[in-house]
Design a protein around this motif. Structure first.
Motif, PDB file in Angstrom:
ATOM      1  N   PRO A  33       1.141  -1.125  -0.136  1.00 22.84           N
ATOM      2  CA  PRO A  33       0.045  -0.208   0.196  1.00 22.84           C
ATOM      3  C   PRO A  33       0.415   1.183   0.147  1.00 22.84           C
ATOM      4  O   PRO A  33       0.327   2.171  -0.239  1.00 22.84           O
ATOM      5  CB  PRO A  33      -0.448  -0.347   1.487  1.00 22.84           C
ATOM      6  CG  PRO A  33      -0.166  -1.444   2.050  1.00 22.84           C
ATOM      7  CD  PRO A  33       0.365  -2.266   1.614  1.00 22.84           C
ATOM      8  N   ARG A  46      -6.900   5.091  -4.737  1.00 21.08           N
ATOM      9  CA  ARG A  46      -8.143   4.636  -5.859  1.00 21.08           C
ATOM     10  C   ARG A  46      -8.106   5.936  -7.505  1.00 21.08           C
ATOM     11  O   ARG A  46      -8.492   7.177  -7.193  1.00 21.08           O
ATOM     12  CB  ARG A  46      -9.470   4.526  -5.101  1.00 21.08           C
ATOM     13  CG  ARG A  46     -10.699   4.290  -5.742  1.00 21.08           C
ATOM     14  CD  ARG A  46     -11.525   4.533  -5.300  1.00 21.08           C
ATOM     15  NE  ARG A  46     -11.970   6.047  -5.408  1.00 21.08           N
ATOM     16  CZ  ARG A  46     -12.554   6.668  -4.565  1.00 21.08           C
ATOM     17  NH1 ARG A  46     -13.498   5.967  -3.352  1.00 21.08           N
ATOM     18  NH2 ARG A  46     -13.255   8.022  -3.794  1.00 21.08           N
ATOM     19  N   LYS A  71      -8.942   6.374  12.975  1.00 24.69           N
ATOM     20  CA  LYS A  71      -9.838   4.998  12.607  1.00 24.69           C
ATOM     21  C   LYS A  71      -8.798   4.840  11.248  1.00 24.69           C
ATOM     22  O   LYS A  71      -8.748   3.631  10.291  1.00 24.69           O
ATOM     23  CB  LYS A  71     -10.862   5.158  11.837  1.00 24.69           C
ATOM     24  CG  LYS A  71     -12.302   5.291  13.093  1.00 24.69           C
ATOM     25  CD  LYS A  71     -12.923   5.219  12.794  1.00 24.69           C
ATOM     26  CE  LYS A  71     -13.297   6.863  13.148  1.00 24.69           C
ATOM     27  NZ  LYS A  71     -14.468   7.320  12.388  1.00 24.69           N
ATOM     28  N   PHE A  72      -8.406   5.406  10.663  1.00 22.44           N
ATOM     29  CA  PHE A  72      -7.238   5.299  10.064  1.00 22.44           C
ATOM     30  C   PHE A  72      -5.901   4.047   9.937  1.00 22.44           C
ATOM     31  O   PHE A  72      -5.777   4.124  10.732  1.00 22.44           O
ATOM     32  CB  PHE A  72      -6.070   7.089   9.003  1.00 22.44           C
ATOM     33  CG  PHE A  72      -7.614   7.478   8.188  1.00 22.44           C
ATOM     34  CD1 PHE A  72      -8.793   7.313   8.094  1.00 22.44           C
ATOM     35  CD2 PHE A  72      -6.674   8.874   7.033  1.00 22.44           C
ATOM     36  CE1 PHE A  72      -9.562   7.669   7.168  1.00 22.44           C
ATOM     37  CE2 PHE A  72      -7.925   9.265   6.828  1.00 22.44           C
ATOM     38  CZ  PHE A  72      -8.899   9.602   6.304  1.00 22.44           C
ATOM     39  N   THR A  73      -5.525   3.735   8.646  1.00 20.85           N
ATOM     40  CA  THR A  73      -4.541   2.808   9.054  1.00 20.85           C
ATOM     41  C   THR A  73      -2.950   3.115   8.637  1.00 20.85           C
ATOM     42  O   THR A  73      -3.090   4.066   7.901  1.00 20.85           O
ATOM     43  CB  THR A  73      -4.533   1.468   8.403  1.00 20.85           C
ATOM     44  OG1 THR A  73      -6.136   0.924   8.841  1.00 20.85           O
ATOM     45  CG2 THR A  73      -3.288   0.305   7.973  1.00 20.85           C
ATOM     46  N   ASN A 115      -7.094   5.628   4.232  1.00 19.01           N
ATOM     47  CA  ASN A 115      -9.063   5.181   5.219  1.00 19.01           C
ATOM     48  C   ASN A 115      -9.186   3.821   4.416  1.00 19.01           C
ATOM     49  O   ASN A 115      -9.087   2.887   4.990  1.00 19.01           O
ATOM     50  CB  ASN A 115      -9.706   6.313   4.758  1.00 19.01           C
ATOM     51  CG  ASN A 115      -9.865   5.622   2.959  1.00 19.01           C
ATOM     52  OD1 ASN A 115      -9.147   6.012   2.487  1.00 19.01           O
ATOM     53  ND2 ASN A 115     -11.052   6.502   2.895  1.00 19.01           N
ATOM     54  N   THR A 116      -8.205   3.682   3.763  1.00 15.33           N
ATOM     55  CA  THR A 116      -8.780   2.199   3.165  1.00 15.33           C
ATOM     56  C   THR A 116      -7.792   1.670   2.302  1.00 15.33           C
ATOM     57  O   THR A 116      -7.502   1.107   0.960  1.00 15.33           O
ATOM     58  CB  THR A 116      -9.965   1.883   1.993  1.00 15.33           C
ATOM     59  OG1 THR A 116     -10.344   2.883   1.448  1.00 15.33           O
ATOM     60  CG2 THR A 116     -11.284   2.127   2.831  1.00 15.33           C
ATOM     61  N   PRO A 117      -6.225   1.071   2.585  1.00 12.70           N
ATOM     62  CA  PRO A 117      -5.343  -0.175   1.409  1.00 12.70           C
ATOM     63  C   PRO A 117      -6.054  -0.956   0.808  1.00 12.70           C
ATOM     64  O   PRO A 117      -6.762  -1.856   1.551  1.00 12.70           O
ATOM     65  CB  PRO A 117      -4.434  -0.073   3.018  1.00 12.70           C
ATOM     66  CG  PRO A 117      -5.156  -0.120   4.496  1.00 12.70           C
ATOM     67  CD  PRO A 117      -6.346   0.447   3.900  1.00 12.70           C
ATOM     68  N   ASP A 119      -6.569   0.709  -1.196  1.00 10.19           N
ATOM     69  CA  ASP A 119      -7.379   1.743  -2.152  1.00 10.19           C
ATOM     70  C   ASP A 119      -7.838   3.101  -1.705  1.00 10.19           C
ATOM     71  O   ASP A 119      -8.555   3.182  -2.158  1.00 10.19           O
ATOM     72  CB  ASP A 119      -8.843   0.745  -2.680  1.00 10.19           C
ATOM     73  CG  ASP A 119      -8.691   1.035  -4.132  1.00 10.19           C
ATOM     74  OD1 ASP A 119      -8.792   2.087  -5.399  1.00 10.19           O
ATOM     75  OD2 ASP A 119     -10.699   0.559  -3.713  1.00 10.19           O
ATOM     76  N   ALA A 120      -6.751   3.550  -1.355  1.00 11.75           N
ATOM     77  CA  ALA A 120      -7.179   5.166  -0.335  1.00 11.75           C
ATOM     78  C   ALA A 120      -8.007   6.055  -1.507  1.00 11.75           C
ATOM     79  O   ALA A 120      -7.872   6.402  -2.570  1.00 11.75           O
ATOM     80  CB  ALA A 120      -5.915   5.684   0.738  1.00 11.75           C
ATOM     81  N   SER A 121      -8.521   6.524  -0.572  1.00 10.14           N
ATOM     82  CA  SER A 121      -9.017   8.236  -0.770  1.00 10.14           C
ATOM     83  C   SER A 121      -9.074   9.419  -0.253  1.00 10.14           C
ATOM     84  O   SER A 121      -9.286  10.295  -0.348  1.00 10.14           O
ATOM     85  CB  SER A 121     -10.688   7.312  -1.529  1.00 10.14           C
ATOM     86  OG  SER A 121     -11.791   7.350  -0.007  1.00 10.14           O
TER      87      SER A 121
END
Length: 132
Positions: A33, A46, A71-73, A115-117, A119-121
């Motif tokens: 990521p 993304r 909450k982010f990774t 936020n979503t590894p 595929d981060a936005s």
């Protein structure tokens, strides 16, 4: 404390952040990521489905104000050399680029969270000048 923010549209699934000089060609994500070198971090994002929200933070983080999203990774937590004290964020095609001064030149502690590894936005960048 949030000191800057930018929304970036990307055509390719990689966003670079770090020093204002050229990103080394050897910096490759492969399947991760994020990937880093001494001056830059490449983050998988993304592409072509909307803007990528990037927020830049520096301490102190006042509980009364919004800080990095817990909450982010975390995809990178280390140091980056910023030779001119500025951090640049931009797409790999160098069509969009945002630059912000974060201090004097030197090494900075940097934490990058998404936020979503992979595929981060949304990306939060927390920068600390260890000399202060």
């Amino acid at each position: 404390m949030q000191i800057a923010g930018v929304d970036i549209y990307v055509n390719h699934p990689v966003l670079h952040l770090g020093a204002t000089d050229w990103v080394p060609l050897s910096l490759a994500l492969d399947g991760a990521p994020a990937a880093s070198c001494d001056t830059h971090v490449a983050v998988r994002v993304r592409p072509q489905r909307g803007l990528i929200k990037v927020r830049l933070f520096t301490p102190p983080h006042d509980p009364q104000t919004e800080g990095p999203d817990p909450k982010f990774t975390t995809v990178f937590d280390g140091t980056l050399l910023l030779p001119d004290g500025r951090v640049a964020v931009g797409d790999v095609e160098q069509q969009t680029r945002f630059v912000h001064r974060v201090g004097d030149r030197g090494q900075f502690n940097v934490r990058v969270a998404v936020n979503t590894p992979p595929d981060a936005s949304a990306i939060d960048i927390d920068i600390t000048d260890p000399s202060k």
